[in-house]
Design an enzyme around this catalytic site. Structure first.
Site, PDB file in Angstrom:
ATOM      1  N   GLY A   1      -3.463   1.223  -6.465  1.00  0.00           N
ATOM      2  CA  GLY A   1      -2.400   1.082  -7.460  1.00  0.00           C
ATOM      3  C   GLY A   1      -1.129   0.484  -6.891  1.00  0.00           C
ATOM      4  O   GLY A   1      -1.104  -0.045  -5.786  1.00  0.00           O
ATOM      5  N   TYR A   2      -0.059   0.571  -7.698  1.00  0.00           N
ATOM      6  CA  TYR A   2       1.228  -0.059  -7.397  1.00  0.00           C
ATOM      7  C   TYR A   2       0.972  -1.548  -7.116  1.00  0.00           C
ATOM      8  O   TYR A   2       1.333  -2.085  -6.063  1.00  0.00           O
ATOM      9  CB  TYR A   2       1.937   0.629  -6.226  1.00  0.00           C
ATOM     10  CG  TYR A   2       3.441   0.565  -6.377  1.00  0.00           C
ATOM     11  CD1 TYR A   2       4.083   1.298  -7.372  1.00  0.00           C
ATOM     12  CD2 TYR A   2       4.223  -0.248  -5.561  1.00  0.00           C
ATOM     13  CE1 TYR A   2       5.455   1.228  -7.545  1.00  0.00           C
ATOM     14  CE2 TYR A   2       5.600  -0.323  -5.723  1.00  0.00           C
ATOM     15  CZ  TYR A   2       6.201   0.426  -6.708  1.00  0.00           C
ATOM     16  OH  TYR A   2       7.555   0.341  -6.875  1.00  0.00           O
TER      17      TYR A   2
ATOM     18  N   HIS B   1      -2.616  -7.954  -4.823  1.00  0.00           N
ATOM     19  CA  HIS B   1      -3.719  -7.440  -5.646  1.00  0.00           C
ATOM     20  C   HIS B   1      -4.042  -8.429  -6.764  1.00  0.00           C
ATOM     21  O   HIS B   1      -5.203  -8.676  -7.068  1.00  0.00           O
ATOM     22  CB  HIS B   1      -3.325  -6.120  -6.317  1.00  0.00           C
ATOM     23  CG  HIS B   1      -3.017  -5.003  -5.390  1.00  0.00           C
ATOM     24  ND1 HIS B   1      -1.745  -4.505  -5.215  1.00  0.00           N
ATOM     25  CD2 HIS B   1      -3.831  -4.270  -4.595  1.00  0.00           C
ATOM     26  CE1 HIS B   1      -1.782  -3.510  -4.364  1.00  0.00           C
ATOM     27  NE2 HIS B   1      -3.018  -3.349  -3.955  1.00  0.00           N
TER      28      HIS B   1
ATOM     29  N   GLN C   1      -8.038   9.007   3.178  1.00  0.00           N
ATOM     30  CA  GLN C   1      -7.748   7.939   4.138  1.00  0.00           C
ATOM     31  C   GLN C   1      -6.327   8.017   4.689  1.00  0.00           C
ATOM     32  O   GLN C   1      -5.921   7.172   5.471  1.00  0.00           O
ATOM     33  CB  GLN C   1      -8.016   6.569   3.535  1.00  0.00           C
ATOM     34  CG  GLN C   1      -7.048   6.123   2.448  1.00  0.00           C
ATOM     35  CD  GLN C   1      -7.490   4.810   1.825  1.00  0.00           C
ATOM     36  OE1 GLN C   1      -8.378   4.778   0.986  1.00  0.00           O
ATOM     37  NE2 GLN C   1      -6.881   3.714   2.241  1.00  0.00           N
TER      38      GLN C   1
ATOM     39  N   LYS D   1      -5.114  -9.077   4.504  1.00  0.00           N
ATOM     40  CA  LYS D   1      -3.988  -8.326   5.069  1.00  0.00           C
ATOM     41  C   LYS D   1      -4.504  -7.104   5.845  1.00  0.00           C
ATOM     42  O   LYS D   1      -4.005  -6.776   6.903  1.00  0.00           O
ATOM     43  CB  LYS D   1      -3.049  -7.939   3.925  1.00  0.00           C
ATOM     44  CG  LYS D   1      -2.310  -6.673   4.112  1.00  0.00           C
ATOM     45  CD  LYS D   1      -0.909  -6.887   4.532  1.00  0.00           C
ATOM     46  CE  LYS D   1      -0.135  -5.608   4.686  1.00  0.00           C
ATOM     47  NZ  LYS D   1      -0.788  -4.394   4.298  1.00  0.00           N
ATOM     48  N   ASP D   2      -5.503  -6.424   5.271  1.00  0.00           N
ATOM     49  CA  ASP D   2      -6.132  -5.298   5.969  1.00  0.00           C
ATOM     50  C   ASP D   2      -7.370  -5.839   6.685  1.00  0.00           C
ATOM     51  O   ASP D   2      -8.509  -5.580   6.281  1.00  0.00           O
ATOM     52  CB  ASP D   2      -6.500  -4.207   4.968  1.00  0.00           C
ATOM     53  CG  ASP D   2      -5.264  -3.621   4.308  1.00  0.00           C
ATOM     54  OD1 ASP D   2      -4.447  -3.019   5.018  1.00  0.00           O
ATOM     55  OD2 ASP D   2      -5.100  -3.793   3.094  1.00  0.00           O
TER      56      ASP D   2
ATOM     57  N   ARG E   1       3.717  -0.675   0.357  1.00  0.00           N
ATOM     58  CA  ARG E   1       4.611   0.136   1.193  1.00  0.00           C
ATOM     59  C   ARG E   1       5.940  -0.558   1.488  1.00  0.00           C
ATOM     60  O   ARG E   1       6.866   0.088   1.980  1.00  0.00           O
ATOM     61  CB  ARG E   1       3.921   0.479   2.515  1.00  0.00           C
ATOM     62  CG  ARG E   1       2.751   1.426   2.354  1.00  0.00           C
ATOM     63  CD  ARG E   1       2.185   1.783   3.708  1.00  0.00           C
ATOM     64  NE  ARG E   1       1.259   2.898   3.639  1.00  0.00           N
ATOM     65  CZ  ARG E   1      -0.045   2.785   3.422  1.00  0.00           C
ATOM     66  NH1 ARG E   1      -0.582   1.600   3.226  1.00  0.00           N
ATOM     67  NH2 ARG E   1      -0.822   3.852   3.396  1.00  0.00           N
TER      68      ARG E   1
HETATM   69  O1  PAF Z   1      -7.021  -1.355   0.597  1.00  0.00           O
HETATM   70  C1  PAF Z   1      -6.837  -0.387  -0.150  1.00  0.00           C
HETATM   71  O2  PAF Z   1      -5.997  -0.382  -1.053  1.00  0.00           O
HETATM   72  C2  PAF Z   1      -7.680   0.878   0.041  1.00  0.00           C
HETATM   73  O3  PAF Z   1      -7.931   1.118   1.378  1.00  0.00           O
HETATM   74  C3  PAF Z   1      -8.985   0.861  -0.784  1.00  0.00           C
HETATM   75  C4  PAF Z   1      -9.918  -0.240  -0.311  1.00  0.00           C
HETATM   76  C5  PAF Z   1      -8.684   0.688  -2.258  1.00  0.00           C
HETATM   77  C6  PAF Z   1      -9.729   2.195  -0.599  1.00  0.00           C
HETATM   78  O4  PAF Z   1      -8.963   3.267  -1.058  1.00  0.00           O
END
Ligand code: PAF
Length: 282
Positions: free
Chosen positions: A31-32, A37, A61, A149-150, A187
């Site tokens: 979200g957010y 996204h 997580q 990014k991740d 964040r």
């Molecule tokens: O990247 C994220 O926002 C989170 O790690 C995900 C993949 C939605 C899992 O909670």
């Protein structure tokens, strides 16, 4: 746009769509929603007849309770954005329904999760792979979209999908950045105005390393040291790690002989930021 709050309901809806032969593109989120996204949603929208999005702040997580508690939430705004991007299904489960009492099953990828985020956020990837595996079972996507990014997360999820023979195509899309280079992240709202002014140094440091490699520099630890110095001189952040690694194994390199990825994570007063750049000699 249909908002589904119950896993069984989402399950049935996804099974019915698959039975009709309709491919589901899926964007899991916490979200957010920001432009990063939305770029995933747009690509998934273009590439699939059905676009499904999930919004779930996944407690397993977060390695620190305060990070979970301060994670920004704006469900109404997120639903409006998802609708504007043409989402068909938005899955917004309750915490209790994803992790009922006596929940005890976790998915863990070994090796790739050992370094970097794995060292600084113990248990983080176990939480990510567990929730993503659960979401994949519930939403039943043909394709799932993640941001570069991740970077390590994308590698870990790709490995999980391969290792567990999940019939899902993992699509990783480029990082979306603010005009000054800062990678978009939910964040970022927790940066103070001063920190926000400093934060673009992270991308400048990554860009500097990429440029050095194009000019012929091959010394990976030297490049990491140069980036570290730029961040130390240009920000008040504390560095967790800065490294130049193999883009597949994420093991640190001694020499940049082929493609590589520069990874970094830093902590500002209230927020930890990560960023990365794939670097090549050409
Ligand atoms: O990247 C994220 O926002 C989170 O790690 C995900 C993949 C939605 C899992 O909670």
């Amino acid at each position: 746009m249909e908002v589904l709050r119950d896993a069984a309901q989402m399950h049935r809806r996804a099974s019915a769509l698959r039975a009709e032969g309709r491919a589901i593109g899926f964007v899991p989120t916490m979200g957010y929603l920001h432009e990063g996204h939305l770029s995933l949603l747009r690509t998934a929208r273009r590439e699939n007849p059905i676009l499904a999005v999930s919004i779930f702040v996944n407690p397993t997580q977060f390695d620190r309770q305060e990070d979970l508690e301060s994670y920004p939430v704006d469900l109404e705004g997120d639903l409006a954005k998802a609708a504007a991007e043409g989402a068909d299904l938005v899955f917004v489960p309750e915490q209790k329904s994803m992790y009922p009492d006596r929940y005890g099953t976790f998915v863990e990828v070994e090796g790739l999760t050992r370094r970097w985020e794995g060292t600084y956020r113990p248990g983080h990837f176990r939480g990510v792979t567990t929730i993503v595996a659960k979401l994949f079972h519930i939403v039943k996507p043909h394709r799932a979209y993640f941001g570069q990014k991740d970077y390590q997360q994308a590698c870990v999820i790709t490995r999980m999908v391969r290792d567990l023979d999940m019939d899902i195509e993992v699509v990783v899309l480029p990082t979306v950045r603010e005009p000054d280079g800062l990678a978009m992240s939910s964040r970022n709202v927790h940066l103070t105005p001063g920190e926000r002014r400093q934060a673009p140094v992270l991308y400048r440091a990554l860009g500097w390393a990429a440029d050095q490699v194009r000019r012929g520099e091959r010394d990976a630890p030297g490049l990491a040291e140069g980036m570290r110095r730029m961040i130390q001189e240009g920000t008040t952040a504390t560095i967790d790690y800065v490294a130049v690694c193999h883009p597949g194994s994420l093991e640190p390199l001694e020499t940049v002989e082929g493609p590589a990825v520069a990874l970094l994570a830093v902590r500002f007063s209230k927020v930890r930021l990560i960023d990365n750049l794939v670097i090549d000699r050409h």
